[in-house]
Design an enzyme around this catalytic site. Structure first.
Site, PDB file in Angstrom:
ATOM      1  N   ARG A 110     -40.781 -13.531  35.309  1.00  0.00           N
ATOM      2  CA  ARG A 110     -40.636 -13.872  33.877  1.00  0.00           C
ATOM      3  C   ARG A 110     -41.287 -12.844  32.958  1.00  0.00           C
ATOM      4  O   ARG A 110     -41.662 -13.150  31.832  1.00  0.00           O
ATOM      5  CB  ARG A 110     -41.197 -15.259  33.574  1.00  0.00           C
ATOM      6  CG  ARG A 110     -40.493 -16.365  34.334  1.00  0.00           C
ATOM      7  CD  ARG A 110     -40.713 -17.708  33.697  1.00  0.00           C
ATOM      8  NE  ARG A 110     -40.096 -18.729  34.507  1.00  0.00           N
ATOM      9  CZ  ARG A 110     -40.725 -19.356  35.502  1.00  0.00           C
ATOM     10  NH1 ARG A 110     -41.988 -19.090  35.765  1.00  0.00           N
ATOM     11  NH2 ARG A 110     -40.086 -20.278  36.187  1.00  0.00           N
ATOM     12  N   LYS A 132     -34.367  -3.913  23.066  1.00  0.00           N
ATOM     13  CA  LYS A 132     -33.108  -4.528  23.524  1.00  0.00           C
ATOM     14  C   LYS A 132     -32.863  -4.099  24.962  1.00  0.00           C
ATOM     15  O   LYS A 132     -32.921  -2.907  25.277  1.00  0.00           O
ATOM     16  CB  LYS A 132     -31.934  -4.063  22.653  1.00  0.00           C
ATOM     17  CG  LYS A 132     -31.805  -4.826  21.363  1.00  0.00           C
ATOM     18  CD  LYS A 132     -30.480  -4.503  20.677  1.00  0.00           C
ATOM     19  CE  LYS A 132     -30.385  -5.229  19.357  1.00  0.00           C
ATOM     20  NZ  LYS A 132     -29.190  -4.836  18.591  1.00  0.00           N
ATOM     21  N   GLU A 183     -25.349   9.200  17.518  1.00  0.00           N
ATOM     22  CA  GLU A 183     -26.283   8.108  17.202  1.00  0.00           C
ATOM     23  C   GLU A 183     -27.279   8.561  16.132  1.00  0.00           C
ATOM     24  O   GLU A 183     -27.650   7.791  15.239  1.00  0.00           O
ATOM     25  CB  GLU A 183     -27.009   7.721  18.501  1.00  0.00           C
ATOM     26  CG  GLU A 183     -27.572   6.343  18.557  1.00  0.00           C
ATOM     27  CD  GLU A 183     -26.553   5.218  18.418  1.00  0.00           C
ATOM     28  OE1 GLU A 183     -26.581   4.567  17.356  1.00  0.00           O
ATOM     29  OE2 GLU A 183     -25.739   4.978  19.332  1.00  0.00           O
ATOM     30  N   LYS A 211     -36.276   3.522  12.893  1.00  0.00           N
ATOM     31  CA  LYS A 211     -35.935   2.383  13.757  1.00  0.00           C
ATOM     32  C   LYS A 211     -37.146   1.465  13.925  1.00  0.00           C
ATOM     33  O   LYS A 211     -37.015   0.231  13.867  1.00  0.00           O
ATOM     34  CB  LYS A 211     -35.418   2.862  15.123  1.00  0.00           C
ATOM     35  CG  LYS A 211     -35.096   1.679  16.018  1.00  0.00           C
ATOM     36  CD  LYS A 211     -34.064   1.928  17.068  1.00  0.00           C
ATOM     37  CE  LYS A 211     -33.743   0.591  17.757  1.00  0.00           C
ATOM     38  NZ  LYS A 211     -32.774   0.674  18.807  1.00  0.00           N
ATOM     39  N   GLU A 221     -32.890  -9.284  15.177  1.00  0.00           N
ATOM     40  CA  GLU A 221     -31.637  -9.044  14.466  1.00  0.00           C
ATOM     41  C   GLU A 221     -31.127 -10.251  13.698  1.00  0.00           C
ATOM     42  O   GLU A 221     -29.961 -10.643  13.796  1.00  0.00           O
ATOM     43  CB  GLU A 221     -30.560  -8.520  15.432  1.00  0.00           C
ATOM     44  CG  GLU A 221     -29.488  -7.725  14.708  1.00  0.00           C
ATOM     45  CD  GLU A 221     -28.621  -6.896  15.634  1.00  0.00           C
ATOM     46  OE1 GLU A 221     -29.146  -6.076  16.381  1.00  0.00           O
ATOM     47  OE2 GLU A 221     -27.401  -7.095  15.591  1.00  0.00           O
ATOM     48  N   ARG A 225     -31.969  -5.562  11.038  1.00  0.00           N
ATOM     49  CA  ARG A 225     -31.756  -4.786  12.274  1.00  0.00           C
ATOM     50  C   ARG A 225     -30.265  -4.481  12.495  1.00  0.00           C
ATOM     51  O   ARG A 225     -29.924  -3.484  13.123  1.00  0.00           O
ATOM     52  CB  ARG A 225     -32.351  -5.510  13.485  1.00  0.00           C
ATOM     53  CG  ARG A 225     -32.286  -4.641  14.724  1.00  0.00           C
ATOM     54  CD  ARG A 225     -33.171  -5.098  15.853  1.00  0.00           C
ATOM     55  NE  ARG A 225     -33.020  -4.187  16.977  1.00  0.00           N
ATOM     56  CZ  ARG A 225     -33.826  -4.129  18.015  1.00  0.00           C
ATOM     57  NH1 ARG A 225     -34.858  -4.919  18.090  1.00  0.00           N
ATOM     58  NH2 ARG A 225     -33.600  -3.260  18.978  1.00  0.00           N
ATOM     59  N   ASN A 229     -26.553  -0.865  13.431  1.00  0.00           N
ATOM     60  CA  ASN A 229     -25.194  -0.824  13.979  1.00  0.00           C
ATOM     61  C   ASN A 229     -24.228  -0.133  13.028  1.00  0.00           C
ATOM     62  O   ASN A 229     -23.013  -0.311  13.140  1.00  0.00           O
ATOM     63  CB  ASN A 229     -24.691  -2.248  14.263  1.00  0.00           C
ATOM     64  CG  ASN A 229     -25.386  -2.833  15.459  1.00  0.00           C
ATOM     65  OD1 ASN A 229     -25.637  -2.130  16.434  1.00  0.00           O
ATOM     66  ND2 ASN A 229     -25.728  -4.106  15.383  1.00  0.00           N
ATOM     67  N   HIS A 232     -20.899   1.210  14.228  1.00  0.00           N
ATOM     68  CA  HIS A 232     -20.715   0.675  15.580  1.00  0.00           C
ATOM     69  C   HIS A 232     -19.555  -0.316  15.712  1.00  0.00           C
ATOM     70  O   HIS A 232     -19.139  -0.606  16.825  1.00  0.00           O
ATOM     71  CB  HIS A 232     -21.999  -0.003  16.068  1.00  0.00           C
ATOM     72  CG  HIS A 232     -23.063   0.986  16.483  1.00  0.00           C
ATOM     73  ND1 HIS A 232     -23.515   1.986  15.664  1.00  0.00           N
ATOM     74  CD2 HIS A 232     -23.757   1.121  17.647  1.00  0.00           C
ATOM     75  CE1 HIS A 232     -24.445   2.689  16.301  1.00  0.00           C
ATOM     76  NE2 HIS A 232     -24.603   2.187  17.497  1.00  0.00           N
ATOM     77  N   HIS A 236     -17.472   0.168  19.029  1.00  0.00           N
ATOM     78  CA  HIS A 236     -17.384  -0.748  20.176  1.00  0.00           C
ATOM     79  C   HIS A 236     -15.929  -1.045  20.511  1.00  0.00           C
ATOM     80  O   HIS A 236     -15.561  -1.134  21.691  1.00  0.00           O
ATOM     81  CB  HIS A 236     -18.142  -2.049  19.885  1.00  0.00           C
ATOM     82  CG  HIS A 236     -19.626  -1.872  19.891  1.00  0.00           C
ATOM     83  ND1 HIS A 236     -20.481  -2.622  19.116  1.00  0.00           N
ATOM     84  CD2 HIS A 236     -20.426  -1.013  20.575  1.00  0.00           C
ATOM     85  CE1 HIS A 236     -21.730  -2.227  19.320  1.00  0.00           C
ATOM     86  NE2 HIS A 236     -21.718  -1.261  20.203  1.00  0.00           N
ATOM     87  N   HIS A 248     -20.113   6.284  24.008  1.00  0.00           N
ATOM     88  CA  HIS A 248     -20.646   5.527  22.871  1.00  0.00           C
ATOM     89  C   HIS A 248     -20.921   6.412  21.642  1.00  0.00           C
ATOM     90  O   HIS A 248     -20.439   6.144  20.547  1.00  0.00           O
ATOM     91  CB  HIS A 248     -21.918   4.798  23.311  1.00  0.00           C
ATOM     92  CG  HIS A 248     -22.543   3.986  22.230  1.00  0.00           C
ATOM     93  ND1 HIS A 248     -21.936   2.880  21.682  1.00  0.00           N
ATOM     94  CD2 HIS A 248     -23.711   4.134  21.557  1.00  0.00           C
ATOM     95  CE1 HIS A 248     -22.704   2.372  20.729  1.00  0.00           C
ATOM     96  NE2 HIS A 248     -23.786   3.116  20.637  1.00  0.00           N
TER      97      HIS A 248
HETATM   98  N1  GLY Z   1     -29.130  -0.157  18.935  1.00  0.00           N
HETATM   99  C1  GLY Z   1     -29.361  -1.043  17.877  1.00  0.00           C
HETATM  100  C2  GLY Z   1     -30.631  -1.796  17.985  1.00  0.00           C
HETATM  101  O1  GLY Z   1     -31.477  -1.478  18.788  1.00  0.00           O
HETATM  102  O2  GLY Z   1     -30.820  -2.742  17.267  1.00  0.00           O
END
Ligand code: GLY
Length: 344
Positions: A110, A132, A183, A211, A221, A225, A229, A232, A236, A248
């Site tokens: 965990r 993420k 990116e 970031k 998010e 956040r 994107n 994006h 995607h 990507h």
């Molecule tokens: N790649 C977008 C984020 O980390 O929120």
């Protein structure tokens, strides 16, 4: 060496950026750790020494290895080496490695500490920062067409430290660097900074700082956040529609100029601002902006309708405007389709 702090209270951590930054790895490991599980891929040339006994695990290359099976196999490896909750997982590689290793670390007992040693530009300016983690789970519609699945299963699991060793960038294939520039290009439009005026280390550190600030204000998010994107939504859809033949970062480059055209059609930005997008994406970063051949542009619209950001009716995009970049819901499929025609 430049250090950027990701300010998340008790879970705050440092991102160390510079040539030779790997020498800082042992300083980022938790003091309790007695063993390190290094998760990497074949072909990664950067050598690291966590200064602890441990084992090295390799995952396969390509999106088809970004799976629950890879996570299970890592966790079986952690079990056989006796990795405890006090120990540490070290990811060594690009975004795929940090995503899979991070999810395995989040799941094992965990949650065990993870440090990302990121070796690609995408990893440095995006994937390794912000916690993420996850894997793909392909999803098909009633006609058995693939309609998505990227990063569908995962967890937010912040690392305890991140190393961006710029020495790794000189070993990258040209395509991988292109992806990183795609990116990176998005950051040019998230703040008013003149990133092009900065040298490599300073520019990467500034992207990390932008970031870090966004993640600190909205870790899961719920709001800002989603601005990360930018570009994006189409990206995607292009990745899914081309079955990942387009990478990507290459798809984000096209997605950025598309988002600019769409914003211009909706009266949010001027032609000059659209031109600025081309100047960064194709001028400065030398990335292709033309739409790749796809079977049907309507399908791209349908795929964009399945985006995780969609709120209510219509399509949802991150779009530039007089208040800067923001999430815009309720965009009509007709406008979204028309803007595809503008991309060149
Ligand atoms: N790649 C977008 C984020 O980390 O929120």
């Amino acid at each position: 060496m430049i250090t950027v702090r990701v300010p998340l209270g008790e879970r705050a951590y440092d991102v160390v950026i510079g040539h030779g930054a790997r020498s800082e790895l042992s300083a980022l490991l938790p003091r309790s750790a007695q063993r390190a599980a290094i998760v990497t891929q074949s072909g990664i040339r950067l050598k690291i020494d966590p200064g602890l006994p441990g084992e090295r695990f390799e995952i396969g290359h390509g999106e088809e290895h970004k799976t629950m099976q890879s996570v299970e196999s890592l966790c079986r490896g952690f079990a056989s080496m006796g990795l405890t909750r006090n120990d540490v997982v070290v990811s060594l590689g690009g975004g795929m490695v940090s995503d899979v290793a991070g999810f395995a670390a989040a799941s094992w007992h965990r949650g065990v500490a993870v440090v990302h040693v990121t070796t690609t530009l995408v990893g440095m300016v995006d994937a390794a920062i912000g916690g993420k983690t996850g894997v793909n789970l392909p999803v098909y519609d009633h006609l058995n067409d693939r309609v998505g699945g990227k990063n569908l299963v995962g967890a937010y699991w912040q690392p305890v430290g991140v190393i961006c060793d710029l020495d790794a960038l000189s070993t990258l294939p040209a395509r991988e660097l292109r992806c990183g520039r795609g990116e990176m290009a998005k950051y040019h439009f998230l703040t008013g900074d003149d990133l092009l005026a900065m040298g490599e280390a300073e520019r990467i550190a500034r992207c990390v700082q932008i970031k870090a600030d966004i993640v600190a204000g909205d870790e899961r998010e719920g709001g800002r956040r989603a601005l990360l994107n930018y570009g994006h939504t189409l990206a995607h859809a292009l990745e899914t529609e081309t079955n990942y033949a387009i990478a990507h970062g290459e798809a984000v480059a096209i997605g950025l100029v598309y988002a600019a055209h769409l914003a211009q059609r909706l009266g949010r930005i001027s032609d000059e601002r659209v031109q600025q997008h081309y100047e960064v994406v194709s001028g400065a970063y030398e990335l292709d902006t033309a739409l790749p051949k796809v079977a049907s542009r309507e399908r791209l619209i349908a795929l964009m309708g399945l985006d995780k950001k969609v709120l209510g009716d219509g399509l949802t995009f991150v779009l530039d405007g007089s208040n800067g970049v923001e999430v815009v819901a309720g965009v009509s499929p007709a406008d979204a389709l028309a803007a595809l025609e503008d991309v060149h």
